[in-house]
Design an enzyme around this catalytic site. Structure first.
Site, PDB file in Angstrom:
ATOM      1  CG  HIS A 188      -2.252   0.663   0.965  1.00 48.46           C
ATOM      2  ND1 HIS A 188      -2.446   1.592  -0.031  1.00 48.46           N
ATOM      3  CD2 HIS A 188      -3.459   0.529   1.578  1.00 48.46           C
ATOM      4  CE1 HIS A 188      -3.694   2.000  -0.018  1.00 48.46           C
ATOM      5  NE2 HIS A 188      -4.343   1.370   0.948  1.00 48.46           N
ATOM      6  CG  ASP A 223      -3.168   5.186  -3.963  1.00 49.60           C
ATOM      7  OD1 ASP A 223      -2.547   5.080  -2.887  1.00 49.60           O
ATOM      8  OD2 ASP A 223      -3.074   6.179  -4.716  1.00 49.60           O
TER       9      ASP A 223
END
Length: 410
Positions: free
Chosen positions: A381, A385
């Site tokens: 992450h 995204d």
């Protein structure tokens, strides 16, 4: 003529190795290219063979010892094809008297057997040897330790306890033996464990899921598998090649999934090197399909099969497992229905395939039984995204459910 046997030259990414197994012992005659010893590194098992016909004269580095690149591990006598056992072996070969062994007639122990005996405080003379010339092997030592443990647990105390003393609580009685075996973790297994923990500690790992209808791929495979096999010299058409091709197309559309983090920089790779996780007896390995974007289905299937055979035999080279920009792991071959794969650093994502299972699905307002597979995409992450990760996985789903998209690039 005495020749030094040295450890292989390790690549820069491999600092050292461990002597795993000596296949020859001092005094054993060898032919040219006979396997002498296996040296296990963090990634592969390297084999050291006899340089010529002769006799293994001396072992310098025993099993379990650490060696560095080109370090001396043994002495080899070239040309001496007759048995050249050391003095201790020659004495053992003399006719033995009926009397018991003396302290000077110590049995021959393999390095692993000697280490076990020392750890458990066992007199080597008490261990019966089953190896060549009465040699005590590691297995002999383990059997002796187990037999001693069984004897101790089955021997009852001869002196009864005084009736005035409150008896201690008895340990629970279990049927049969409760045997435990402790073995050192292989370097490959230890390295895999270290990398998996590092991935969880250093990456902001998240997993997104989807499902794919495998019926179009299964119908395509069923229709053309015989023709495909004849056309490509016996190469079988499997499912993995479709997933690799779908992943390549999706990576082209979402280059961030094909990227990696290097310090404060993002490295975007202009090629798709796809790692395919393969299970072996020594642990999980991930050989890489180089430039998978230039490979056809047949070449992908043939290369994956070759990697699988090499992994089974421990023949994968370090260069075949280094690099990779994206990884595919297929837990479905073992029956896994759903899982969360762990990243293969420094890659930013990994795709998990699972078992194909018939499930009732709603199609155009009707319930149909379809062969469905859950897909899992674990991603970093820090770099990706949720929108990119989910869109990437949906793209793979769409390409697999309509394979013509891969040909038409739509």
């Amino acid at each position: 003529m005495a020749t030094e046997i040295k450890a292989p030259t390790f690549p820069e990414s491999v600092a050292d190795g461990t002597v795993a197994t000596w296949h020859k012992q001092p005094g054993d005659a060898c032919s040219r290219d006979d396997l002498l010893v296996d040296i296990e590194t963090d990634k592969v098992v390297l084999e050291v063979v006899a340089p010529a016909e002769g006799v293994l004269q001396e072992i310098v580095k025993g099993e379990g010892e650490t060696v560095t690149s080109e370090e001396l591990i043994a002495i080899f006598a070239e040309g001496a094809v007759t048995s050249a056992k050391p003095a201790a072996s020659a004495k053992a070969a003399e006719p033995a008297s009926p009397a018991a062994k003396t302290n000077d007639e110590s049995p021959i122990l393999s390095p692993a057997a000697r280490r076990l005996a020392e750890e458990h405080g066992i007199d080597p003379q008490e261990i019966p040897g089953s190896g060549k010339g009465g040699r005590v092997t590691k297995e002999d030592t383990l059997k002796y330790i187990e037999s001693q443990s069984t004897t101790k647990t089955t021997t009852a105390p001869s002196t009864p306890k005084p009736t005035t003393v409150t008896p201690e609580p008895k340990a629970p009685v279990f049927a049969g033996e409760r045997v435990e075996k402790r073995v050192p973790m292989t370097r490959l297994r230890a390295r895999v464990a270290q990398r998996l923990v590092e991935a969880q500690q250093t990456a902001a790992m998240l997993t997104t899921f989807n499902e794919v209808n495998m019926q179009p791929i299964m119908e395509l495979r069923s229709r053309y598998k015989e023709l495909f096999e004849k056309k490509h010299n016996g190469v079988r058409l499997g499912f993995m090649s479709f997933f690799v091709k779908a992943a390549v197309e999706a990576l082209k559309r979402f280059p961030a999934v094909n990227a990696s983090i290097d310090g404060n920089d993002i490295v975007y790779h202009g090629y798709q090197d796809i790692g395919v996780a393969v299970s072996s007896d020594r642990g999980l390995v991930v050989p890489v399909l180089r430039s998978a974007e230039n490979m056809g289905l047949a070449e992908i299937e043939a290369t994956i099969r070759e990697y699988g055979l090499k992994a089974r035999d421990g023949k994968l080279g370090i260069d075949e497992m280094t690099g990779g920009t994206f990884t595919i792991s297929n837990g479905g071959v073992f029956g896994s229905l759903l899982s969360t794969p762990i990243l293969n650093p420094p890659q930013s994502a990994i795709l998990g395939m699972h078992k194909i299972q018939d499930r009732p699905m709603a199609v155009n307002g009707k319930v149909e039984i379809l062969p469905m597979m859950y897909l899992a995409l674990s991603y970093d992450h820090r770099l990706l995204d949720g929108k990119e990760a989910v869109s990437f996985l949906v793209t793979i789903k769409e390409l697999l459910e309509d394979p013509a998209r891969m040909l038409l690039d739509i």
